[in-house]
Design a protein around this motif. Structure first.
Motif, mmCIF file in Angstrom:
data_model
loop_
_atom_site.group_PDB
_atom_site.id
_atom_site.type_symbol
_atom_site.label_atom_id
_atom_site.label_comp_id
_atom_site.label_asym_id
_atom_site.label_seq_id
_atom_site.Cartn_x
_atom_site.Cartn_y
_atom_site.Cartn_z
ATOM 1 N N LYS A 93 -58.145 27.682 11.560
ATOM 2 C CA LYS A 93 -56.893 27.738 12.566
ATOM 3 C C LYS A 93 -56.674 28.718 12.983
ATOM 4 C CE LYS A 93 -52.780 27.999 9.450
ATOM 5 N NZ LYS A 93 -53.346 28.321 8.093
ATOM 6 N N LYS A 97 -49.103 33.253 18.544
ATOM 7 C CA LYS A 97 -46.998 33.821 18.921
ATOM 8 C C LYS A 97 -47.039 33.990 20.268
ATOM 9 C CE LYS A 97 -45.515 33.921 14.381
ATOM 10 N NZ LYS A 97 -44.765 35.405 13.577
ATOM 11 N N PHE A 105 -41.966 31.559 10.691
ATOM 12 C CA PHE A 105 -42.869 30.983 9.426
ATOM 13 C C PHE A 105 -42.135 31.949 8.495
ATOM 14 C CE2 PHE A 105 -46.311 30.513 12.149
ATOM 15 C CZ PHE A 105 -47.352 29.545 11.478
ATOM 16 N N HIS A 108 -43.312 30.838 1.923
ATOM 17 C CA HIS A 108 -44.433 30.497 0.707
ATOM 18 C C HIS A 108 -45.139 31.192 0.822
ATOM 19 C CE1 HIS A 108 -46.243 30.210 5.135
ATOM 20 N NE2 HIS A 108 -47.199 29.848 4.911
ATOM 21 N N GLY A 140 -44.641 40.147 15.798
ATOM 22 C CA GLY A 140 -44.188 38.503 14.774
ATOM 23 C C GLY A 140 -45.152 38.712 14.024
ATOM 24 N N VAL A 142 -47.489 39.816 10.171
ATOM 25 C CA VAL A 142 -46.868 38.638 8.614
ATOM 26 C C VAL A 142 -46.161 39.747 8.421
ATOM 27 C CG1 VAL A 142 -47.827 37.296 7.033
ATOM 28 C CG2 VAL A 142 -48.644 36.540 9.331
ATOM 29 N N SER A 207 -43.599 35.090 8.611
ATOM 30 C CA SER A 207 -42.913 35.902 10.363
ATOM 31 C C SER A 207 -42.304 35.263 10.955
ATOM 32 C CB SER A 207 -44.376 35.979 10.843
ATOM 33 O OG SER A 207 -44.719 34.289 11.076
ATOM 34 N N TYR A 220 -57.480 32.184 10.911
ATOM 35 C CA TYR A 220 -57.049 32.520 9.602
ATOM 36 C C TYR A 220 -57.849 31.345 8.800
ATOM 37 C CZ TYR A 220 -52.166 34.040 9.806
ATOM 38 O OH TYR A 220 -51.221 35.173 9.801
HETATM 39 O O1 LIG Z 1 -49.817 33.922 11.610
HETATM 40 C C1 LIG Z 1 -47.764 34.036 10.758
HETATM 41 O O2 LIG Z 1 -46.910 34.085 11.457
HETATM 42 C C2 LIG Z 1 -48.217 33.371 9.574
HETATM 43 C C3 LIG Z 1 -49.009 32.512 9.259
HETATM 44 C C4 LIG Z 1 -48.659 30.908 7.541
HETATM 45 O O3 LIG Z 1 -47.709 31.827 7.131
HETATM 46 C C5 LIG Z 1 -49.518 30.488 7.607
HETATM 47 O O4 LIG Z 1 -50.026 29.563 8.028
HETATM 48 O O5 LIG Z 1 -49.650 29.649 6.351
#
Ligand SMILES: O=C(O)CCC(=O)C(=O)O
Length: 265
Positions: A93, A97, A105, A108, A140, A142, A207, A220
């Motif tokens: 993905k 931002k 986010f 988690h 922002g 992570v 984040s 990601y």
């Molecule tokens: O990119 C981010 O700020 C966090 C993304 C994230 O936590 C996720 O995709 O699980």
């Protein structure tokens, strides 16, 4: 190839920073491809109520540059090394931002989603993120709790997290989060465009919104061991893939060759 020190650091801290893994010229190619995705309207592209772009899933299926990038040896090889075998793409993905945007986010662990919603048997997977833009303290980044992947799946003080990735996914809070953060501290890896971060499925992360005029776009790739493929998918295929074909690396110069060939065509 990762060094023994890098492997030990990943195992100890639950994350590994690879500064400037990709060159500025390569990242320019990927950023141009990301701009194409921001303009698309399709089910895989999720926006906020105000139209703000949030994330796009399964980008390899509708952009050739992201298809190449997914198979890039500098992404595939470290994940194969750390996971000790053939890997396939569980999720892929693009997150953007925007300057002064709202996307954030809560705390988690990704394995909470992958096991609950997709039926991933074990945490024999990992994320590798690549910064498309420079990540600094303002846009922002992570945040991780180094070493906290050793806590395993946290089940105390968790609440459903709404409206981000999947309603009902865990968000960690309260005393449990405080305990883990006080014991381990926090880090927010930063770096130039092209920098990559690998992190463990149990790594707690969060984040804040982008409070700056600088965009923070990140790709990601979630790699999962082929023999640990998901067994109970409940989410759309573009969120949790069910093609378990091993990722085979393309040539190391594939991104630049693609651009040269496209220009010559
Ligand atoms: O990119 C981010 O700020 C966090 C993304 C994230 O936590 C996720 O995709 O699980």
């Amino acid at each position: 190839m990762l060094t023994p020190e890098q492997i030990a650091s990943y195992e100890r801290d639950g994350y590994l920073l690879l500064p400037e893994l990709f060159t500025p010229a390569e990242m320019a190619v990927v950023r141009r491809a990301a701009s194409d995705i921001y303009a698309m309207n399709r089910p895989e592209v999720w926006r906020g109520k105000d139209g703000e772009f949030r994330l796009a899933f399964g980008v390899q299926h509708y952009h050739p540059v992201f298809d190449l990038f997914l198979r890039h040896p500098r992404l595939v090889e470290p994940t194969r090394e750390l996971l000790g075998g053939d890997v396939y793409c569980h999720q892929y993905k693009l997150i953007n931002k925007q300057p002064f945007g709202k996307l954030d986010f809560p705390w988690h662990q990704d394995f909470a989603n992958w096991s609950k919603f997709d039926g991933m048997p074990e945490p024999r997977a990992l994320n590798i993120s690549v910064f498309l833009d420079e990540v600094n303290e303002f846009n922002g980044p992570v945040i991780f709790i180094p070493g906290a992947h050793k806590e395993g799946l946290i089940t105390a003080d968790v609440l459903p997290m709404e409206g981000i990735d999947q309603d009902g996914a865990h968000t960690i809070q309260g005393r449990e989060l405080e305990r883990i953060a006080r014991a381990n501290g926090m880090v927010a890896p930063k770096g130039k465009a092209g920098t990559a971060v690998l992190f463990h499925p149990y790594m707690p992360h969060a984040s804040s919104p982008n409070q700056s005029p600088w965009s923070r776009s990140t790709i990601y790739l979630t790699s999962n061991r082929v023999d640990n493929h998901i067994t109970r998918p409940t989410r759309p295929e573009y969120v949790a893939h069910t093609d378990f074909t091993p990722l085979r690396a393309v040539a190391d110069d594939a991104l630049l060759t693609y651009v040269e060939e496209a220009a010559a065509a």
